[in-house]
Design a protein around this motif. Sequence first.
Motif, PDB file in Angstrom:
ATOM      1  N   CYS A 157       0.967  -1.150  -0.021  1.00 39.86           N
ATOM      2  CA  CYS A 157      -0.015  -0.063  -0.199  1.00 39.86           C
ATOM      3  C   CYS A 157       0.795   1.020  -0.037  1.00 39.86           C
ATOM      4  O   CYS A 157       1.766   1.114   0.911  1.00 39.86           O
ATOM      5  CB  CYS A 157      -0.880   0.135   1.372  1.00 39.86           C
ATOM      6  SG  CYS A 157      -1.822   1.499   1.541  1.00 39.86           S
ATOM      7  N   CYS A 183      -4.170  -0.341   0.419  1.00 37.97           N
ATOM      8  CA  CYS A 183      -4.863  -1.179   1.035  1.00 37.97           C
ATOM      9  C   CYS A 183      -6.502  -0.708   1.148  1.00 37.97           C
ATOM     10  O   CYS A 183      -6.691   0.369   0.875  1.00 37.97           O
ATOM     11  CB  CYS A 183      -4.190  -1.494   2.603  1.00 37.97           C
ATOM     12  SG  CYS A 183      -4.411  -0.130   3.585  1.00 37.97           S
ATOM     13  N   CYS A 186      -6.698   2.185   3.328  1.00 32.59           N
ATOM     14  CA  CYS A 186      -6.252   3.797   3.028  1.00 32.59           C
ATOM     15  C   CYS A 186      -7.340   4.079   1.489  1.00 32.59           C
ATOM     16  O   CYS A 186      -7.114   5.184   1.125  1.00 32.59           O
ATOM     17  CB  CYS A 186      -4.841   3.543   2.610  1.00 32.59           C
ATOM     18  SG  CYS A 186      -3.795   3.480   3.945  1.00 32.59           S
TER      19      CYS A 186
HETATM   20 ZN    ZN Z   1      -2.655   1.439   3.551  1.00 33.44          ZN
END
Ligand code: ZN
Length: 264
Positions: A157, A183, A186
């Motif tokens: 990520c 991810c 996020c």
């Molecule tokens: Zn993340």
Amino acid sequence: MSDFGNKSVVRREIIKALEKEGRNPDAYNIAGIMRDAFYYRGPGCGYGAPSEEEWRAAVEKHQRPFGIGDMVRVVLEIDGLTEHHFGKIAQFLKANGQMYRVTPAKPSNAYVDLLETRSRVVPLSAATRAEDDFEVITEHSEVHRGAGPWMDWYFKCRDCISTYKAARVKVVHKASGQCVRLCDECHSLERRVQLGHSVMWDGRRNKQTIFELRENPGLLTGPVDDCEADGYRQWADALPYLVPAEAAKQYAQWAEEQRVSGDA
Ligand SMILES: [Zn+2]
């Protein structure tokens, strides 16, 4: 999509398909999409899945009108650059700038709280949903395509890279081709919009070069080994989405000629 047994399955599938396209299901009339695109084939046969075209048409037709708080994109000319700006609708206004007394069915203008520039009133006909500017890829093999051994064959990520968390989605800004892998935690519409704005900032930082190439598109097609031309070419290769159209066209032709003469 394959066929479905009953309405609640169809409903779930529609929501899943919308989310997969990076759309917010709340912004759609799900029952309308179901009615228009999923045919009832009779008892025991359930509902038939739509073709790609039928799906597109139904999704477009059943998008609910803009609401307060919706994130939209507007195109603005700022200091000679054409920029894509994002922001949330704060209020609907009449064409004459006055406020509506009741919630309008078809508002004409909106005051948009733009995130990276002065907020302003824009005609809604010129605003598009922010979601539509991005493609959200969730297919594992697609998200991690191109990850080499140096990163254990998967991408982390971008935003929580210190924890080495694997990316779950790849967000592509359609207009520029720029992307970010994130991810689930996020990934949000706000983060997608940030990617869109980063392209806008790239444009501002490189304004000088953009103007030079607009003025003189041939700068990219100077002789091989010419320092100046090579410099422009390196810039264009690094930031292809900023190259003005005519310069990009001439550069592509030039590159093709080089390739052919190199082959000969
Ligand atoms: Zn993340």
